[in-house]
Design a protein around this motif. Structure first.
Motif, short mmCIF file in Angstrom:
data_model
loop_
_atom_site.label_atom_id
_atom_site.label_comp_id
_atom_site.label_asym_id
_atom_site.label_seq_id
_atom_site.Cartn_x
_atom_site.Cartn_y
_atom_site.Cartn_z
N MET A 48 -5.16 8.90 1.70
CA MET A 48 -6.56 8.98 1.26
C MET A 48 -7.49 8.31 2.26
O MET A 48 -8.57 8.82 2.56
CB MET A 48 -6.73 8.36 -0.12
CG MET A 48 -6.20 9.23 -1.24
SD MET A 48 -6.31 8.45 -2.86
CE MET A 48 -8.06 8.53 -3.15
N TYR A 49 -7.08 7.15 2.79
CA TYR A 49 -7.90 6.48 3.80
C TYR A 49 -8.00 7.31 5.08
O TYR A 49 -9.05 7.39 5.70
CB TYR A 49 -7.33 5.10 4.14
CG TYR A 49 -7.76 4.00 3.19
CD1 TYR A 49 -9.11 3.76 2.94
CD2 TYR A 49 -6.83 3.20 2.55
CE1 TYR A 49 -9.50 2.75 2.07
CE2 TYR A 49 -7.21 2.19 1.69
CZ TYR A 49 -8.55 1.97 1.45
OH TYR A 49 -8.95 0.98 0.59
N ALA A 50 -6.90 7.94 5.46
CA ALA A 50 -6.92 8.77 6.68
C ALA A 50 -7.84 9.98 6.51
O ALA A 50 -8.63 10.29 7.40
CB ALA A 50 -5.50 9.24 7.01
N VAL A 51 -7.77 10.63 5.37
CA VAL A 51 -8.64 11.78 5.12
C VAL A 51 -10.10 11.32 5.03
O VAL A 51 -11.00 12.00 5.53
CB VAL A 51 -8.20 12.53 3.84
CG1 VAL A 51 -9.19 13.61 3.45
CG2 VAL A 51 -6.82 13.12 4.04
N ALA A 52 -10.33 10.18 4.41
CA ALA A 52 -11.70 9.64 4.34
C ALA A 52 -12.25 9.36 5.73
O ALA A 52 -13.42 9.65 6.02
CB ALA A 52 -11.71 8.36 3.50
N ALA A 53 -11.41 8.82 6.61
CA ALA A 53 -11.86 8.55 7.97
C ALA A 53 -12.18 9.84 8.72
O ALA A 53 -13.17 9.92 9.45
CB ALA A 53 -10.79 7.76 8.72
N VAL A 54 -11.36 10.87 8.51
CA VAL A 54 -11.62 12.16 9.17
C VAL A 54 -12.94 12.74 8.69
O VAL A 54 -13.77 13.18 9.50
CB VAL A 54 -10.45 13.14 8.91
CG1 VAL A 54 -10.82 14.55 9.32
CG2 VAL A 54 -9.21 12.68 9.64
N PHE A 55 -13.16 12.73 7.37
CA PHE A 55 -14.42 13.25 6.84
C PHE A 55 -15.62 12.46 7.38
O PHE A 55 -16.64 13.04 7.76
CB PHE A 55 -14.44 13.20 5.31
CG PHE A 55 -13.82 14.39 4.66
CD1 PHE A 55 -14.16 15.68 5.02
CD2 PHE A 55 -12.89 14.23 3.64
CE1 PHE A 55 -13.59 16.78 4.41
CE2 PHE A 55 -12.32 15.32 3.01
CZ PHE A 55 -12.67 16.59 3.40
N MET B 128 0.86 -1.17 0.00
CA MET B 128 0.00 0.00 0.00
C MET B 128 0.90 1.24 0.00
O MET B 128 1.79 1.36 0.82
CB MET B 128 -0.91 -0.03 1.24
CG MET B 128 -1.95 1.05 1.23
SD MET B 128 -3.08 1.07 2.63
CE MET B 128 -3.73 -0.56 2.69
N THR B 129 0.64 2.14 -0.92
CA THR B 129 1.47 3.33 -1.04
C THR B 129 1.02 4.39 -0.03
O THR B 129 -0.06 4.32 0.54
CB THR B 129 1.37 3.90 -2.46
OG1 THR B 129 0.02 4.31 -2.70
CG2 THR B 129 1.78 2.87 -3.51
N TRP B 130 1.89 5.39 0.13
CA TRP B 130 1.56 6.48 1.06
C TRP B 130 0.33 7.26 0.61
O TRP B 130 -0.44 7.74 1.43
CB TRP B 130 2.75 7.43 1.21
CG TRP B 130 3.82 6.86 2.09
CD1 TRP B 130 5.03 6.36 1.68
CD2 TRP B 130 3.77 6.70 3.49
NE1 TRP B 130 5.73 5.91 2.76
CE2 TRP B 130 4.98 6.11 3.89
CE3 TRP B 130 2.82 6.98 4.45
CZ2 TRP B 130 5.25 5.80 5.22
CZ3 TRP B 130 3.09 6.68 5.78
CH2 TRP B 130 4.30 6.10 6.14
N GLN B 131 0.16 7.39 -0.70
CA GLN B 131 -0.99 8.13 -1.21
C GLN B 131 -2.30 7.46 -0.80
O GLN B 131 -3.26 8.13 -0.42
CB GLN B 131 -0.92 8.24 -2.74
CG GLN B 131 0.19 9.10 -3.25
CD GLN B 131 1.49 8.34 -3.46
OE1 GLN B 131 1.60 7.18 -3.11
NE2 GLN B 131 2.47 9.01 -4.03
N VAL B 132 -2.33 6.14 -0.85
CA VAL B 132 -3.53 5.40 -0.47
C VAL B 132 -3.77 5.52 1.03
O VAL B 132 -4.91 5.72 1.48
CB VAL B 132 -3.42 3.92 -0.91
CG1 VAL B 132 -4.59 3.11 -0.41
CG2 VAL B 132 -3.31 3.83 -2.43
N VAL B 133 -2.71 5.43 1.82
CA VAL B 133 -2.84 5.56 3.27
C VAL B 133 -3.38 6.95 3.63
O VAL B 133 -4.27 7.08 4.48
CB VAL B 133 -1.48 5.30 3.96
CG1 VAL B 133 -1.56 5.61 5.44
CG2 VAL B 133 -1.04 3.86 3.73
#
Length: 66
Positions: free
Chosen positions: A8-15, A1-6
């Motif tokens: 994106m998941y973190a920002v999705a969780a925050v939203f 898993m790349t940093w970009q995907v990680v």
């Protein structure tokens, strides 16, 4: 898993957490303007979190296939 995907998941969780928090805040009585703003913002943030998580999943799958 790349940093970009990680990220994106973190920002999705925050939203998603912000959206769910705003919608849960509607259980307390408040004025009609606050209800309108919390409802609209909460739904939009929750939807943004879901869509961003789906995009991150697609991006992750594409990077694994390539």
């Amino acid at each position: 898993m790349t940093w970009q995907v990680v990220i994106m998941y973190a920002v999705a969780a925050v939203f998603a957490l912000i959206g769910a928090g705003l919608l849960l805040a509607l259980t307390r009585p408040s004025g009609p303007a606050k209800v309108y703003v919390f409802r609209m913002t909460g739904i939009m943030a929750l939807a943004a979190g879901v869509v961003l998580a789906m995009s991150a999943t697609a991006m992750w799958q594409w990077s694994v296939e390539g």
